[in-house]
Structure formats: C-alpha cells, structure tokens
Motif scaffolding. Structure first.
Motif, PDB file in Angstrom:
ATOM      1  N   SER A  23      32.009  44.107  28.767  1.00  0.00           N
ATOM      2  CA  SER A  23      31.185  43.381  29.728  1.00  0.00           C
ATOM      3  C   SER A  23      30.714  44.312  30.836  1.00  0.00           C
ATOM      4  CB  SER A  23      31.992  42.237  30.355  1.00  0.00           C
ATOM      5  OG  SER A  23      32.493  41.371  29.380  1.00  0.00           O
ATOM      6  N   ASP A  38      31.358  43.262  37.324  1.00  0.00           N
ATOM      7  CA  ASP A  38      30.876  42.303  38.318  1.00  0.00           C
ATOM      8  C   ASP A  38      30.383  43.025  39.573  1.00  0.00           C
ATOM      9  OD1 ASP A  38      31.546  40.212  36.707  1.00  0.00           O
ATOM     10  OD2 ASP A  38      33.317  39.593  37.852  1.00  0.00           O
ATOM     11  N   THR A  75      35.689  42.348  35.079  1.00  0.00           N
ATOM     12  CA  THR A  75      35.607  41.093  35.820  1.00  0.00           C
ATOM     13  C   THR A  75      36.915  40.838  36.558  1.00  0.00           C
ATOM     14  OG1 THR A  75      36.538  39.655  34.098  1.00  0.00           O
ATOM     15  CG2 THR A  75      34.177  40.165  33.943  1.00  0.00           C
ATOM     16  N   PRO A 115      39.634  36.302  34.377  1.00  0.00           N
ATOM     17  CA  PRO A 115      38.822  35.279  33.689  1.00  0.00           C
ATOM     18  C   PRO A 115      39.602  33.986  33.497  1.00  0.00           C
ATOM     19  CG  PRO A 115      39.545  36.966  32.129  1.00  0.00           C
ATOM     20  CD  PRO A 115      40.026  37.397  33.476  1.00  0.00           C
ATOM     21  N   ARG A 123      36.048  38.458  24.779  1.00  0.00           N
ATOM     22  CA  ARG A 123      35.860  39.779  25.405  1.00  0.00           C
ATOM     23  C   ARG A 123      37.069  40.663  25.094  1.00  0.00           C
ATOM     24  NH1 ARG A 123      31.786  37.422  25.775  1.00  0.00           N
ATOM     25  NH2 ARG A 123      30.416  37.113  27.579  1.00  0.00           N
ATOM     26  N   ASN A 140      37.530  44.503  26.757  1.00  0.00           N
ATOM     27  CA  ASN A 140      37.440  44.807  28.187  1.00  0.00           C
ATOM     28  C   ASN A 140      38.665  45.531  28.735  1.00  0.00           C
ATOM     29  OD1 ASN A 140      34.881  43.768  28.415  1.00  0.00           O
ATOM     30  ND2 ASN A 140      35.490  41.861  29.421  1.00  0.00           N
ATOM     31  N   ASN A 145      37.858  37.778  46.275  1.00  0.00           N
ATOM     32  CA  ASN A 145      36.418  37.600  46.189  1.00  0.00           C
ATOM     33  C   ASN A 145      36.020  36.258  46.801  1.00  0.00           C
ATOM     34  OD1 ASN A 145      37.026  35.650  44.279  1.00  0.00           O
ATOM     35  ND2 ASN A 145      35.802  36.557  42.635  1.00  0.00           N
TER      36      ASN A 145
END
Length: 532
Positions: free
Chosen positions: A320, A323, A456, A459, A467, A470, A492
């Motif tokens: 991926s 982010d 990321t 998740p 994914r 990753n 975040n």
C-alpha cells in the motif's frame, strides 16, 4: 513461517485469495457479526501505573512503595481492561502476589544501599508480561496452535529467566498469531486481541497481545520476538516502544516455533515497553553475555549523528501507499531534528527498498550453511504426528470446522504448490547484499535511518488479509540484519498511534536507543488510551 514460499506467482495468488476472504469477512461482520465499541473510555487513574519500570524498581528498592501494592494495582487494571482487549490470555496473579510479598520481605531484611540493590536486581518487583510463544514456567506455550493447547512450560525461556533473576514479576502470558506467522494476533485457542485505542482495529503480530497489553497500561515491560516485524508492528500499532536488536545479541532459546537453519539469523528477541528509559536496562538484562557485542556504555551526542530519511519504499506494487499522516509525522521529526537539535538530516532514495518483500521472502527461504532447508511450515501443523492436507483444511474452514486460521491455511497451500527457485534466490540475494552494503556505508558508526513502520496506521480487523505484504516495511531489516527501534509519535486525527522506525548499522543499537529517548522527550512518547 511465511518463509516457506517462493516465486512471484504465489504473491499474486495469495493476494487474490486474501482479497476475497477479506470481502467474505466484511460481509459476515456486516450481517450480525460481533459489534465492539470504539474506545476504552477509562483512562488510567492509579499513579503507580504511569511510572516506568526503572522508576518503579527504584521506589520499591528505596522502600517508598510496597511491591505488593504495585502488583495489586496492575492486577486491578488488568481485570478492568483485559476483557476488552484480550491481550493477556493466562494470568498468574496468585503466584505474582506471593512473589511480591517475598520482595517486600527481602527488603525488610536487606538494607544494602540503592546502588548495590540496583546492580543485583535492576527490575526488582516490576510487573512483566511475556508473549505466549516463550516458555514461562507453569504457563501454556502453544503459539495459538490447537494441537499444543495442553503444552505447559516446565522451565523458562532464557530471556524470561534473566528478567526474573533481575527481579521482574510475570503477571501472565500474552496473545499471538497462530504459529507467530501473521500480523494480526488471533488464533483458535485464545481468540482475537483488540487495539486499546479503538477495539475495531488490530494490535499487530505476532507479539500483538504484548503490544496492546503494554499500551493499555496492563503491564510496564514485556518480551517479544521479531522475524519480520513481530515486535515493531505491534509496538507501532499500539503506540509503544519496541527494539529489534542486532542479530546474535539476545538468546532466542525457549520459544515455539523455533527458527532453524538460515532463519536463525533473522529471528530476534527483544524488549517492548511504554517508556524509552526502560529499553537499555531491559536489553542489558535480556542480552546476558551477548551485551558485550554492543556499545551501550558509549555516550551518544545526538547533534553529531547523521540522520537519513525516506518517506516510502519507492513504489512497490505489492504494498500500500504510505498514509499522508504518517509522512507528515515523519517530516515533523525531520524538521525538529534540523531546527531544534541542529543535526544533519539528509533525504535519500534507496532504490532496492522497493523489493523489500522479495528480499525478505528470498532470504527466509534460503538453505542454511549446512545445506539443509528450513523445517516445512506444513509440518508444524501436524495433528498428533499425522500430516494435514491444506486443501482439506480450507474446505473445513469454509464450513467452520477447521482448527486453523485462514492465514495459516493459505500459507500451507502456497508452500505445497510452489518450489524453491534457485535463480530467483541468486538474484535477490545479490540485491540484498548490495542494499546492505549501501546502508552500512551510508550509516557508518554515527548515522541513523528514519523509515516508515508500516504503510498505514493500525488497520481494522481482517484488513491485513487484503494487504499481506505490507509487513515488508519492517521485514526488510530482518533480512538485512540491522538493529531497529520502533518509536511512537503521538496519535493521528482518529486517535490511532503514529510512529517511526529508527535504524542503525550492525551492533550500533546504542544509537537507535538514544534517538528513541530523544523522540520521547520531543514528541511525548506513549499516550494513555482514553485521554484523547
């Protein structure tokens, strides 16, 4: 482990299979699956739970706090929070309380000065949790494999014994993925662990139960292992610190499954904790005689370090995209190092990082120095000595009858279908050697490399099935054999942890550990769940 597949075709097949499995899982959850609330709403109120292991040990040694009070505070927190996160899968509370009383009695009889006591017992009375894959006397040691659910450890793993000798008191064992081979901690014995910042999100794997237990303030120090990111991903997803040491420093003995052949070069046992100041003392204890290989007594002047950074792997089609919030967090670190610390910071592009997954899987699939191949993954799944059929297990899984998780079945299927490719191995081994040389020359003995921990933030459950590659953001450093410290960088916008990997050259662990302490002071380190 996943080490047992090869070839590009298998990458595609597993990815396609994972995609459809993920869709099925989402459909099941949409129609009547278990609903979890989003967050732990009860932040920590007991002050003892907000102290590092070093601080707790000092208070206990100085008789300012009773060990039994510390242990009881943690037991209360576990009883309050663990039903939500399912991090600790087997308690040893009664034994822990007896050991705490013994510590208090020992201190009544021993009036040596604090420095002497610290040398003997640096973690005297400090609560400890241990990944279930490690032997802890009297506790299960199944690694989530149903046919090992009745296996009870008769002794302690080397690192567990060393921490206990240093005074630490184990509270229990923590969850992992089945056979420690997947980055979501879920299995058919203990179920699934949940992220304390949002219960609908994963805790990572394979040391995921350890990660969420520490993050939820149910423990203060813990033991994890890492062959593809199994310390660093849980540390990242749960907003704590984790360190993958240089290979050969900390003993791997006493865990299941045990890496064999060339895989032994990539498996590392290391510390996990909430506070950066616990990393070095833990590593000193856990390494035992291996500590001589490191330079932990060398003073590190951070201003003199050379910092390098890279915001993504260069664009691998298997993984991926990183982010934007993670990239921005990394850029804040870079700006801080340049403007506040006054350090030299350089952006780099290491082209071969784009092949991180291929490098990891190739090195993990290699034969050992003795020419022998690693133990087949499917052989670890034998039921009472009888081989299993991965295809039959897949059929049983679809009917809800299999005792194995779908990632394990998928890996066994891929192993059965594809053979080891010698030419491909030579190609990627040469690429690995080239990348390692480039990194070692760049870092020297005074440089560190800042790199994303994962594309990321944590998740949602089951998403890793879509994914599967990753994890290579962490796994590549196992293949390269470099020390890495995972550092939290706050939360975040949705309240999930941010973080970064800090990498150094071989046996320069002291550099990454020093940077970890600096980043904690600069960016706050661990954030208690429920306070955002």
């Amino acid at each position: 482990m996943a080490s047992l597949f090869t070839a590009r075709i298998r990458f595609r097949l597993l990815q396609v299979m994972g995609f459809f499995i993920g869709l099925v899982g989402q459909a099941v959850r949409a129609f009547g699956g278990p609903k979890l609330g989003s967050m732990i709403t009860r932040p920590v109120s007991e002050p003892l739970l907000l102290l590092s292991g070093v601080q707790l040990a000092k208070l206990i040694r100085q008789r300012k706090v009773k060990c039994i009070d510390v242990i009881q505070a943690y037991i209360s927190r576990i009883m309050d929070v663990n039903p939500l996160i399912n991090g600790i899968v087997k308690y040893r509370f009664e034994e822990a309380k007896k050991e705490a009383h013994a510590v208090d009695m020992k201190l009544l009889e021993n009036w040596e000065d604090d420095a002497t006591l610290e040398k003997k017992w640096p973690f005297l009375g400090v609560p400890l949790t241990v990944k279930e894959a490690f032997q802890l006397q009297g506790m299960p040691n199944s690694s989530g494999l149903v046919n090992r659910r009745n296996v009870i450890s008769k002794t302690d793993a080397t690192v567990v014994a060393l921490l206990k000798e240093a005074g630490a008191i184990p509270l229990g064992i923590t969850n992992c993925s089945e056979l420690c081979m997947w980055y979501e901690s879920s299995n058919k014995i203990y179920g699934r662990s949940n992220n304390p910042y949002d219960l609908q999100h994963i805790v990572g794997g394979s040391s995921g139960g350890e990660g969420c237990t520490l993050a939820a303030a149910c423990s203060v120090i813990g033991v994890g292992s890492d062959i593809g990111g199994s310390i660093r991903m849980p540390a990242f997803f749960n907003g704590i610190f984790g360190h993958k040491p240089s290979p050969g420093v900390v003993s791997n003995q006493g865990q299941f499954p045990m890496a064999k052949g060339v895989q032994e070069l990539f498996l590392c046992t290391g510390p996990m904790c909430r506070y950066a100041e616990d990393l070095v003392p833990m590593l000193r204890v856990m390494a035992g005689p291996g500590i001589k290989k490191l330079k932990l007594d060398e003073k590190v002047n951070l201003k003199d370090l050379k910092f390098y950074w890279m915001e993504h792997d260069g664009g691998s089609l298997l993984m991926s995209r990183v982010d934007q919030e993670l990239i921005m967090a990394q850029k804040k670190v870079v700006a801080h190092l340049e403007t506040v610390l006054g350090a030299s910071v350089q952006h780099v592009k290491l082209k071969q990082m784009k092949y991180s997954f291929q490098l990891w899987i190739t090195m993990m699939s290699a034969k050992g120095h003795d020419g022998k191949e690693a133990v087949k993954f499917v052989d670890l799944l034998n039921s009472h000595g009888k081989p299993i059929s991965p295809l039959w297990e897949l059929i049983k899984w679809c009917l809800g009858l299999s005792v194995h998780t779908i990632p394990v079945i998928g890996l066994a299927l891929m192993e059965e279908k594809f053979k080891y490719d010698t030419e491909k191995y030579k190609k990627f081994k040469a690429m690995k050697e080239s990348l390692l040389k480039e990194l070692v020359e760049m870092l020297g003995d005074d440089g560190v490399f800042l790199y994303p921990s994962h594309p990321t933030v944590a998740p949602k459950h089951h998403v890793p099935l879509t994914r599967p590659y990753n994890f290579a953001y962490t796994g590549v450093f196992n293949a390269l054999g470099l020390p890495v410290t995972q550092c939290p960088l706050g939360l975040n916008t949705k309240g999930l942890p941010l973080g970064i990997q800090v990498v150094a050259g071989p046996f320069n662990d002291h550099l990454t550990l020093a940077v970890a302490q600096y980043l904690e002071k600069s960016f706050g380190g661990w954030v208690c769940p429920g306070k955002f």
